[in-house]
Design a protein around this motif. Structure first.
Motif, mmCIF file in Angstrom:
data_model
loop_
_atom_site.group_PDB
_atom_site.id
_atom_site.type_symbol
_atom_site.label_atom_id
_atom_site.label_comp_id
_atom_site.label_asym_id
_atom_site.label_seq_id
_atom_site.Cartn_x
_atom_site.Cartn_y
_atom_site.Cartn_z
ATOM 1 N N ASP A 97 20.263 -65.425 9.992
ATOM 2 C CA ASP A 97 20.250 -64.042 9.520
ATOM 3 C C ASP A 97 18.805 -63.576 9.469
ATOM 4 O O ASP A 97 17.867 -64.383 9.510
ATOM 5 C CB ASP A 97 20.920 -63.935 8.151
ATOM 6 C CG ASP A 97 21.401 -62.527 7.841
ATOM 7 O OD1 ASP A 97 21.136 -61.608 8.645
ATOM 8 O OD2 ASP A 97 22.044 -62.343 6.789
ATOM 9 N N TYR A 98 18.617 -62.258 9.335
ATOM 10 C CA TYR A 98 17.294 -61.662 9.456
ATOM 11 C C TYR A 98 17.253 -60.464 8.526
ATOM 12 O O TYR A 98 18.087 -59.570 8.622
ATOM 13 C CB TYR A 98 17.099 -61.224 10.910
ATOM 14 C CG TYR A 98 15.686 -60.900 11.335
ATOM 15 C CD1 TYR A 98 14.941 -61.805 12.092
ATOM 16 C CD2 TYR A 98 15.104 -59.682 11.015
ATOM 17 C CE1 TYR A 98 13.659 -61.502 12.528
ATOM 18 C CE2 TYR A 98 13.814 -59.380 11.428
ATOM 19 C CZ TYR A 98 13.102 -60.295 12.181
ATOM 20 O OH TYR A 98 11.826 -60.002 12.609
ATOM 21 N N LEU A 99 16.312 -60.452 7.582
ATOM 22 C CA LEU A 99 16.185 -59.360 6.628
ATOM 23 C C LEU A 99 14.751 -58.842 6.665
ATOM 24 O O LEU A 99 13.800 -59.620 6.555
ATOM 25 C CB LEU A 99 16.545 -59.846 5.221
ATOM 26 C CG LEU A 99 16.602 -58.793 4.113
ATOM 27 C CD1 LEU A 99 17.622 -57.704 4.429
ATOM 28 C CD2 LEU A 99 16.942 -59.461 2.777
ATOM 29 N N VAL A 100 14.614 -57.525 6.801
ATOM 30 C CA VAL A 100 13.301 -56.904 6.971
ATOM 31 C C VAL A 100 12.748 -56.462 5.614
ATOM 32 O O VAL A 100 13.470 -55.908 4.779
ATOM 33 C CB VAL A 100 13.394 -55.698 7.934
ATOM 34 C CG1 VAL A 100 12.052 -54.975 8.023
ATOM 35 C CG2 VAL A 100 13.841 -56.154 9.313
ATOM 36 N N LYS A 101 11.456 -56.731 5.394
ATOM 37 C CA LYS A 101 10.757 -56.234 4.203
ATOM 38 C C LYS A 101 10.394 -54.755 4.413
ATOM 39 O O LYS A 101 10.060 -54.374 5.533
ATOM 40 C CB LYS A 101 9.473 -57.023 3.960
ATOM 41 C CG LYS A 101 9.656 -58.516 3.797
ATOM 42 C CD LYS A 101 8.278 -59.190 3.728
ATOM 43 C CE LYS A 101 8.389 -60.699 3.653
ATOM 44 N NZ LYS A 101 7.057 -61.344 3.677
ATOM 45 N N PHE A 103 12.935 -55.023 1.012
ATOM 46 C CA PHE A 103 14.366 -55.274 0.991
ATOM 47 C C PHE A 103 14.908 -55.098 -0.424
ATOM 48 O O PHE A 103 14.156 -55.104 -1.397
ATOM 49 C CB PHE A 103 14.664 -56.695 1.469
ATOM 50 C CG PHE A 103 13.991 -57.754 0.635
ATOM 51 C CD1 PHE A 103 14.637 -58.334 -0.446
ATOM 52 C CD2 PHE A 103 12.689 -58.152 0.910
ATOM 53 C CE1 PHE A 103 14.008 -59.290 -1.237
ATOM 54 C CE2 PHE A 103 12.053 -59.116 0.134
ATOM 55 C CZ PHE A 103 12.712 -59.685 -0.945
ATOM 56 N N ASP A 104 16.204 -54.947 -0.518
ATOM 57 C CA ASP A 104 16.873 -54.891 -1.809
ATOM 58 C C ASP A 104 17.252 -56.311 -2.217
ATOM 59 O O ASP A 104 17.869 -57.043 -1.435
ATOM 60 C CB ASP A 104 18.135 -54.019 -1.712
ATOM 61 C CG ASP A 104 18.881 -53.950 -3.025
ATOM 62 O OD1 ASP A 104 18.497 -53.144 -3.880
ATOM 63 O OD2 ASP A 104 19.848 -54.737 -3.191
ATOM 64 N N PHE A 105 16.889 -56.720 -3.447
ATOM 65 C CA PHE A 105 17.126 -58.106 -3.840
ATOM 66 C C PHE A 105 18.615 -58.427 -3.886
ATOM 67 O O PHE A 105 19.027 -59.545 -3.545
ATOM 68 C CB PHE A 105 16.485 -58.399 -5.206
ATOM 69 C CG PHE A 105 16.409 -59.866 -5.508
ATOM 70 C CD1 PHE A 105 15.374 -60.630 -5.010
ATOM 71 C CD2 PHE A 105 17.384 -60.483 -6.272
ATOM 72 C CE1 PHE A 105 15.313 -61.996 -5.254
ATOM 73 C CE2 PHE A 105 17.336 -61.845 -6.528
ATOM 74 C CZ PHE A 105 16.287 -62.599 -6.015
ATOM 75 N N GLY A 106 19.431 -57.478 -4.280
ATOM 76 C CA GLY A 106 20.877 -57.703 -4.284
ATOM 77 C C GLY A 106 21.397 -58.013 -2.895
ATOM 78 O O GLY A 106 22.289 -58.867 -2.729
ATOM 79 N N GLU A 107 20.839 -57.348 -1.893
ATOM 80 C CA GLU A 107 21.253 -57.632 -0.517
ATOM 81 C C GLU A 107 20.823 -59.033 -0.101
ATOM 82 O O GLU A 107 21.569 -59.755 0.576
ATOM 83 C CB GLU A 107 20.655 -56.599 0.449
ATOM 84 C CG GLU A 107 21.076 -56.834 1.898
ATOM 85 C CD GLU A 107 20.469 -55.847 2.870
ATOM 86 O OE1 GLU A 107 20.732 -55.992 4.086
ATOM 87 O OE2 GLU A 107 19.720 -54.938 2.429
ATOM 88 N N LEU A 108 19.614 -59.429 -0.510
ATOM 89 C CA LEU A 108 19.155 -60.789 -0.195
ATOM 90 C C LEU A 108 20.124 -61.822 -0.750
ATOM 91 O O LEU A 108 20.532 -62.755 -0.038
ATOM 92 C CB LEU A 108 17.758 -61.006 -0.773
ATOM 93 C CG LEU A 108 17.226 -62.444 -0.709
ATOM 94 C CD1 LEU A 108 16.852 -62.815 0.715
ATOM 95 C CD2 LEU A 108 16.029 -62.633 -1.627
ATOM 96 N N VAL A 109 20.512 -61.680 -2.023
ATOM 97 C CA VAL A 109 21.433 -62.644 -2.633
ATOM 98 C C VAL A 109 22.787 -62.609 -1.929
ATOM 99 O O VAL A 109 23.405 -63.650 -1.706
ATOM 100 C CB VAL A 109 21.579 -62.360 -4.143
ATOM 101 C CG1 VAL A 109 22.633 -63.271 -4.768
ATOM 102 C CG2 VAL A 109 20.240 -62.551 -4.850
ATOM 103 N N ARG A 111 23.349 -61.904 1.175
ATOM 104 C CA ARG A 111 23.207 -62.585 2.470
ATOM 105 C C ARG A 111 23.168 -64.103 2.289
ATOM 106 O O ARG A 111 23.696 -64.849 3.119
ATOM 107 C CB ARG A 111 21.952 -62.086 3.189
ATOM 108 C CG ARG A 111 22.090 -60.672 3.739
ATOM 109 C CD ARG A 111 20.781 -60.159 4.310
ATOM 110 N NE ARG A 111 20.890 -58.814 4.817
ATOM 111 C CZ ARG A 111 21.116 -58.491 6.096
ATOM 112 N NH1 ARG A 111 21.261 -59.450 6.992
ATOM 113 N NH2 ARG A 111 21.194 -57.233 6.468
ATOM 114 N N ILE A 112 22.540 -64.567 1.214
ATOM 115 C CA ILE A 112 22.544 -66.005 0.924
ATOM 116 C C ILE A 112 23.963 -66.483 0.645
ATOM 117 O O ILE A 112 24.391 -67.537 1.127
ATOM 118 C CB ILE A 112 21.596 -66.327 -0.244
ATOM 119 C CG1 ILE A 112 20.145 -66.125 0.186
ATOM 120 C CG2 ILE A 112 21.812 -67.748 -0.750
ATOM 121 C CD1 ILE A 112 19.133 -66.318 -0.929
#
Length: 223
Positions: A97-101, A103-109, A111-112
């Protein structure tokens, strides 16, 4: 669930560690790509969150190392590189997966969590020392592959480290870093000695012993 964060920005790294710990994850963090590889050599992580630009090794080279060694770790690239070509390059290198800075921390979690749900091609290899068998996928240690031993989280973390490094000597500092969220907490106290004393009792029939190496640390020896 154990997560590795590799991010060279100290402020962002602190935010990631604190936020993921609050979300219930056990987190190790490094600021260099080569340090990330060293962590990955010894520990089985469920997910690695990797910055692209890091000293030592760039994130994509850490990804390539993981895939060359057939590690099942889920990989989330976290980077300011936002072009389609960059995303394609990172994913083709082996990232999941790939997340661009920024970013929203909720989205990071989220995606994890999504990476957790994905079936992995292989499980982390079990580690066997004496009559002990460590299953990193279940985070359990059993005797003769029977029911899991009754271990606290701290005891499991210490035993995992000693088993993986055996027969090498493991320093008190490394034990503190691996088994406590705040590594300064056990240093300068008898907390590590108390944990090891309890563990020795639980491992009396395990075909191994924890040996104190004066001035250096501890090692796990097969009897």
């Amino acid at each position: 669930m154990r997560v590795l964060v590799a991010e060279d920005d100290p402020g962002l790294r602190e935010v990631l560690v604190e936020g993921l710990q609050e979300a219930g994850y056990q987190v190790d963090a490094v600021q260099r790509g080569d340090d990330a590889v060293e962590q990955l050599k010894f520990y089985d992580y469920d997910v690695a969150v990797l910055d692209w630009r890091m000293p030592g090794l760039p994130g994509v080279e850490v990804v390539a190392w993981l895939r060359r060694h057939h590690r099942p770790t889920g990989i989330l690239m976290l980077t300011a590189r936002d072009t389609a070509a960059d995303r394609i390059f990172g994913l083709d290198a082996g990232a999941d997966d790939y997340l661009v800075k920024p970013f929203d921390f909720g989205e990071l979690v989220a995606r994890i969590r999504a990476l957790q749900r994905r079936p992995r091609g292989i499980d982390g290899a079990q580690v066997v020392r004496g009559r002990l068998s460590l299953d990193p996928a279940r985070r359990q240690v059993s005797l003769d592959r029977g029911p899991p031993l009754s271990l606290t989280l701290t005891e499991y973390n210490i035993l995992e480290l000693l088993m993986r490094r055996s027969p090498a000597v493991v320093s008190r500092k490394l034990i503190a870093e691996h088994a406590w969220q705040d590594e300064t907490e056990p240093l300068g106290s008898n907390a590590i000695d108390v944990q090891l004393s309890r563990m020795r009792g639980k491992l009396s029939e395990a075909g191994v012993r924890i040996v104190t190496v004066r001035g250096a640390g501890y090692r796990l020896e097969e009897v």
